[in-house]
Design a protein around this motif. Structure first.
Motif, PDB file in Angstrom:
ATOM      1  N   ALA A 306       0.955  -1.169  -0.049  1.00 51.46           N
ATOM      2  CA  ALA A 306      -0.062  -0.091  -0.077  1.00 51.46           C
ATOM      3  C   ALA A 306       0.743   1.236   0.073  1.00 51.46           C
ATOM      4  CB  ALA A 306      -0.860  -0.117   1.246  1.00 51.46           C
ATOM      5  N   ASP A 317      -2.134   5.408   8.367  1.00 46.07           N
ATOM      6  CA  ASP A 317      -3.173   5.063   7.139  1.00 46.07           C
ATOM      7  C   ASP A 317      -4.470   4.361   8.056  1.00 46.07           C
ATOM      8  OD1 ASP A 317      -4.441   3.531   5.149  1.00 46.07           O
ATOM      9  OD2 ASP A 317      -2.677   2.808   4.459  1.00 46.07           O
ATOM     10  N   MET A 474      -3.476  -2.371  -3.854  1.00 48.72           N
ATOM     11  CA  MET A 474      -3.778  -2.744  -2.407  1.00 48.72           C
ATOM     12  C   MET A 474      -4.488  -1.940  -1.642  1.00 48.72           C
ATOM     13  SD  MET A 474      -3.485  -5.211  -0.159  1.00 48.72           S
ATOM     14  CE  MET A 474      -1.796  -6.525  -0.549  1.00 48.72           C
ATOM     15  N   THR A 475      -4.304  -0.556  -1.699  1.00 46.93           N
ATOM     16  CA  THR A 475      -5.104   0.669  -0.871  1.00 46.93           C
ATOM     17  C   THR A 475      -6.564   0.356  -1.196  1.00 46.93           C
ATOM     18  OG1 THR A 475      -4.903   2.040  -2.944  1.00 46.93           O
ATOM     19  CG2 THR A 475      -3.204   2.160  -0.980  1.00 46.93           C
ATOM     20  N   ILE A 478      -7.595  -2.737   0.882  1.00 48.91           N
ATOM     21  CA  ILE A 478      -7.430  -2.452   2.281  1.00 48.91           C
ATOM     22  C   ILE A 478      -8.902  -1.594   2.670  1.00 48.91           C
ATOM     23  CG2 ILE A 478      -6.351  -1.127   4.020  1.00 48.91           C
ATOM     24  CD1 ILE A 478      -3.505  -1.997   2.608  1.00 48.91           C
TER      25      ILE A 478
END
Length: 488
Positions: A306, A317, A474-475, A478
């Motif tokens: 991320a 985050d 990936m962000t 997530i």
């Protein structure tokens, strides 16, 4: 000018004792930053409190770098402890010297076999032992184990060095040293004992029986977040000392060391340094492996992909920090009660440690050697969760994040090395595969505990989480997972 003597050190940074007045009682295998921040630092405090011949000969097993940093400094180095409340530092005098055994093990074997040596301790990482967890013995296919079985009088690996040194002590009529494993392995003393006994049996059954009967292998739990030293670490040490220190190390202020108290030849007064002694370390060990280390692995794989370079960045985050909290709670729920321990308070303390703005602990560093770490950090919790009818989603997410790292995909990051002792095998099972193929390949490797390998429901969740990780940022994955966690 380089640090070589305490005369160069400001008085308020010197050890609280004269190091030259104390002899060597410990040989330590695996001379890395963690040892310098943990066992050596706590032995330094014990020496200051109660004295004794407990200084340490540090041994690098492969690279001469660590010994090359310490040897010219006569074992001296700066320990820099950092927290949100500020920074403190002191020079450690517990290490008398540092050597490298690669290519010439004789000086190390002689030190281990010397009557003065009472303890041989180890921090060599999980992959270096050559353990066979299934048989609780040694793995004869491990390169170091195979080489040392072939040339036992000139060992280079951990099991070979321990066995040959113990053989020499037995031959000389000396009592054996205590073998103190300080790596993140469940029941580490039990595992190492089984491996050494098995290794010795393949060479000399009588020696093996003597080791099994006479040698103490206490189990331990160790905990202190210690990032690799950087140029900034060395620069800060130079400012503090007024001279160059190439062996300086930085760490957090928190530490924990829980040890089974089995030292037939004695030990330092580690209680004075805050070490906890117990008859059974396993409950503390499981708590630390599942909560701290398991969460570390999850946030490292997810965070690295991320774009979060450090653990402190992960905690800034918000969606990923939500998953950190979920994982801590899921891991805590699988643990049996521990007298005097509140796992909720432990989780809150871990969150504060992860958030520590003064510690730059790289997610990529934590992500290495996943095949060695995942079994005890993540997979061991799943059968306990199943028995208690608890959700396994957090463990499935951690596993998927690891497999995304194994995949080597670069759709949302720059190319990176998979630093793992079985990297080639992992690359082979992931190459060109979709999520279903990667999961099927992993389930056939033997890495997994049998009960976990058979858990179709768990792997169905892993596959569902992994699939978008292989092609989407990936962000985004997530964010969706965090929203799910908050809505649960």
């Amino acid at each position: 000018m380089r640090l070589t003597s305490l005369g160069q050190v400001p008085a308020d940074l010197r050890p609280g004792y004269d190091p030259t007045a104390h002899g060597v009682g410990i040989v330590h295998l695996g001379l890395g930053a963690f040892h310098k921040a943990h066992q050596a630092a706590l032995t330094d405090l014990a020496l200051a409190s109660s004295g004794g011949d407990w200084r340490i000969l540090g041994v690098s097993l492969r690279s001469p770098r660590a010994s090359g940093e310490l040897h010219p400094q006569n074992g001296l180095y700066t320990l820099i402890e950092k927290g949100a409340e500020g920074t403190t530092a002191r020079v450690i005098g517990a290490i008398v010297d540092a050597v490298c055994s690669a290519g010439d093990p004789e000086p190390v074997l002689a030190a281990m076999a010397a009557e003065a040596t009472k303890i041989v301790s180890l921090t060599v990482t999980e992959k270096a032992y050559g353990l066979d967890r299934a048989s609780r013995g040694c793995d004869p296919s491990h390169p170091a184990v195979a080489a040392d079985l072939a040339t036992p009088d000139a060992p280079q690996g951990v099991l070979g060095l321990l066995t040959e040194a113990l053989r020499r002590r037995r031959e000389a009529g000396l009592a054996p040293f205590t073998v103190l494993c300080c790596d993140n392995l469940p029941k580490n003393g039990v595992l190492l004992r089984g491996a050494v006994v098995d290794f010795a049996r393949r060479l000399d059954p009588a020696l093996s029986e003597w080791i099994a009967k006479e040698v103490a292998f206490p189990s331990t739990m160790v905990d202190r977040i210690t990032p690799a030293a950087t140029g900034a670490t060395l620069a800060e040490a130079a400012t503090l000392l007024g001279c160059e220190d190439l062996a300086a190390v930085e760490t957090e202020r928190f530490f924990q060391w829980v040890v089974e108290d089995s030292f037939p030849l004695g030990r330092p007064d580690w209680e004075a340094a805050g070490v906890i002694f117990t008859d059974d370390v396993s409950a503390f060990e499981a708590m630390k492996l599942r909560m701290l280390n398991g969460t570390h692995s999850m946030l490292a794989y997810a965070g690295f992909h991320a774009g979060d370079a450090h653990v402190r960045d992960v905690m800034a985050d918000a969606p990923l920090a939500t998953l950190v909290r979920r994982h801590l709670a899921a891991a805590a729920a699988t643990l049996p009660p521990i007298e005097g321990i509140d796992t909720g308070a432990y989780a809150e303390a871990l969150l504060r440690r992860f958030e520590n703005p003064a510690i730059a602990h790289e997610t990529f560093q934590i992500a290495m050697d996943g095949s060695e770490k995942m079994p005890q950090r993540i997979f061991a919790a799943i059968p306990d969760a199943r028995r208690a009818d608890l959700p396994v989603r957090a463990f499935a997410f951690a596993t998927a994040a690891w497999l995304r790292h194994v995949s080597g995909r670069t759709h949302d990051c720059a190319p990176y090395d998979l630093r793992d002792p079985i990297a080639e095998r992992l690359h082979a099972l992931a190459a060109g595969q979709d999520a279903t193929g990667i999961v099927a390949g992993l389930r056939g490797t033997g890495i997994l505990p049998p009960a976990v390998a058979r858990d179709d429901g768990f792997w169905s969740e892993v596959t569902g989480i992994l699939a978008p990780m292989l092609s989407q940022p990936m962000t985004d994955v997530i964010a969706r997972e965090a929203a799910r966690a908050l809505g649960a």
